[in-house]
Write an enzyme that holds these catalytic residues in place. Structure first.
Site, mmCIF file in Angstrom:
data_model
loop_
_atom_site.group_PDB
_atom_site.id
_atom_site.type_symbol
_atom_site.label_atom_id
_atom_site.label_comp_id
_atom_site.label_asym_id
_atom_site.label_seq_id
_atom_site.Cartn_x
_atom_site.Cartn_y
_atom_site.Cartn_z
ATOM 1 N N GLU A 1 0.728 -0.315 -4.758
ATOM 2 C CA GLU A 1 -0.464 0.141 -4.493
ATOM 3 C C GLU A 1 0.042 1.640 -4.570
ATOM 4 O O GLU A 1 0.740 1.925 -4.500
ATOM 5 C CB GLU A 1 -1.661 0.274 -3.953
ATOM 6 C CG GLU A 1 -2.718 0.548 -4.398
ATOM 7 C CD GLU A 1 -2.944 2.283 -3.471
ATOM 8 O OE1 GLU A 1 -4.364 3.362 -3.083
ATOM 9 O OE2 GLU A 1 -1.962 2.169 -2.577
ATOM 10 N N HIS B 1 -0.303 9.856 -2.177
ATOM 11 C CA HIS B 1 -1.873 10.003 -1.395
ATOM 12 C C HIS B 1 -2.504 11.380 -1.233
ATOM 13 O O HIS B 1 -3.545 11.146 -2.038
ATOM 14 C CB HIS B 1 -1.275 8.865 -0.215
ATOM 15 C CG HIS B 1 -2.833 9.151 0.133
ATOM 16 N ND1 HIS B 1 -3.890 10.449 0.806
ATOM 17 C CD2 HIS B 1 -3.981 8.025 0.127
ATOM 18 C CE1 HIS B 1 -4.915 9.352 1.443
ATOM 19 N NE2 HIS B 1 -4.823 8.230 0.766
ATOM 20 N N ASP C 1 -0.934 5.963 -5.942
ATOM 21 C CA ASP C 1 -1.801 6.760 -5.736
ATOM 22 C C ASP C 1 -1.460 8.047 -7.033
ATOM 23 O O ASP C 1 -0.391 8.940 -6.957
ATOM 24 C CB ASP C 1 -1.948 7.550 -4.749
ATOM 25 C CG ASP C 1 -2.372 6.800 -3.367
ATOM 26 O OD1 ASP C 1 -3.936 6.127 -3.157
ATOM 27 O OD2 ASP C 1 -1.881 6.411 -2.834
ATOM 28 N N GLU D 1 -4.125 4.069 -8.398
ATOM 29 C CA GLU D 1 -5.685 4.723 -7.520
ATOM 30 C C GLU D 1 -5.648 6.289 -9.027
ATOM 31 O O GLU D 1 -4.545 7.099 -8.245
ATOM 32 C CB GLU D 1 -5.662 5.249 -6.532
ATOM 33 C CG GLU D 1 -7.179 5.384 -6.173
ATOM 34 C CD GLU D 1 -7.373 6.180 -4.158
ATOM 35 O OE1 GLU D 1 -6.352 5.029 -4.104
ATOM 36 O OE2 GLU D 1 -8.033 6.383 -4.238
ATOM 37 N N HIS E 1 0.613 -1.152 0.293
ATOM 38 C CA HIS E 1 0.143 -0.251 0.196
ATOM 39 C C HIS E 1 0.855 1.157 0.103
ATOM 40 O O HIS E 1 1.684 1.589 1.090
ATOM 41 C CB HIS E 1 -0.676 0.302 1.131
ATOM 42 C CG HIS E 1 -1.562 0.842 1.675
ATOM 43 N ND1 HIS E 1 -2.253 1.553 2.297
ATOM 44 C CD2 HIS E 1 -3.001 1.796 0.337
ATOM 45 C CE1 HIS E 1 -2.959 2.551 1.966
ATOM 46 N NE2 HIS E 1 -3.650 2.650 1.207
HETATM 47 O O1 G3P Z 1 -6.368 1.162 -2.767
HETATM 48 C C1 G3P Z 1 -6.585 1.004 -1.388
HETATM 49 C C2 G3P Z 1 -6.509 2.342 -0.610
HETATM 50 O O2 G3P Z 1 -5.648 2.535 -0.920
HETATM 51 C C3 G3P Z 1 -7.695 3.406 -0.761
HETATM 52 O O3 G3P Z 1 -7.533 4.609 0.360
HETATM 53 O O4 G3P Z 1 -6.779 6.639 1.538
HETATM 54 O O5 G3P Z 1 -5.198 4.696 1.137
HETATM 55 O O6 G3P Z 1 -5.864 5.992 -0.766
HETATM 56 P P1 G3P Z 1 -6.209 5.419 0.754
HETATM 57 CA CA CA Z 2 -4.908 4.046 -2.742
#
Ligand code: G3P
Ligand code: CA
Length: 229
Positions: free
Chosen positions: A33, A48, A35, A106, A6
């Site tokens: 993962e 993020h 962003d 994301e 993450h």
């Molecule tokens: O994609 C899962 C997770 O990353 C979503 O929440 O706030 O960490 O971007 P956040």
């Molecule tokens: Ca995310």
């Protein structure tokens, strides 16, 4: 089960930095993962938050800086002895091109709807030949629909952490490949329901080994975790 870091291997390294991505990919994760946001000069950067305040020594919105301006800041977050710059999506993709990894990108458009971010992200992943390794996700339904317009073969996952029943219905209505709910909503019955509808379950942020094992037994496809569990 697939295990994605993450924001990279964010328990041990500054989140959403090349260091955190490399440590996850070189280590025990199947991929990462991350962003994506857009700078003032239309560069796709990985971070993020909409603002750089929490994770860097700067202040303000990503959208108000050019990429070169953002490069002045140290994105080492809480890891004081590390120097880290904000990564471009392109840097991550270049690093992944010759590796056997899975990426969850994301599109961070739930607060700011950056113009054309979906198309730019799609084109970048396509140019690098990585479309078959990427799961696209978003909390913003429209971003997923825009991606589908561009290419109806993309793997799309709808993210949600509230209004569970309403959002679950949207996953079925729009026939997304995957649901990306926060793990707290999941039990055997819920997971079975997604599967009955032909939908994968990819969930976050699972940092506990017992929960990971339960989800794995129940047939969850992917967990997104900060930790090497
Ligand atoms: O994609 C899962 C997770 O990353 C979503 O929440 O706030 O960490 O971007 P956040
Ligand atoms: Ca995310």
């Amino acid at each position: 089960m697939i295990k994605l870091g993450h924001r990279g291997y964010s328990e041990k390294y500054p989140e959403n930095t090349m260091l955190a991505f490399k440590k996850a990919i070189e280590g025990n994760f199947d991929g990462i993962e991350t962003d994506v946001h857009l700078t003032k000069d239309n560069r796709l950067v990985l971070i993020h938050d909409e603002k750089i305040n929490r994770t860097s020594n700067g202040k303000g919105y990503v959208k108000d800086y050019t990429y070169q301006q953002l490069c002045q800041f140290n994105f080492n977050y809480r890891f004081k002895d590390i120097d880290a710059k904000i990564p471009l999506l392109e840097e991550l993709l270049d690093y992944c091109m010759d590796k056997n990894v899975i990426l969850n990108i994301e599109i961070k458009t739930d607060k700011i709807q950056y113009l054309n971010i979906e198309k730019m992200t799609y084109e970048m992943v396509k140019e690098k030949g990585l479309l078959n390794k990427v799961m696209f996700s978003s909390f913003h339904l429209n971003s997923l629909l825009k991606l589908r317009e561009l290419d109806d073969t993309l793997y799309l996952g709808y993210l949600y952490e509230d209004n569970y029943e309403i959002n679950k219905k949207k996953v079925f209505k729009y026939k997304f490949d995957a649901a990306h709910p926060k793990y707290v909503f999941l039990n055997e019955k819920e997971i079975e329901d997604y599967h009955r509808h032909g939908v994968d379950v990819n969930t976050w942020t699972v940092n506990n080994e017992d929960i990971k094992n339960f989800l794995s037994e129940a047939g969850v496809k992917t967990i997104i975790t900060n930790r090497d569990i």
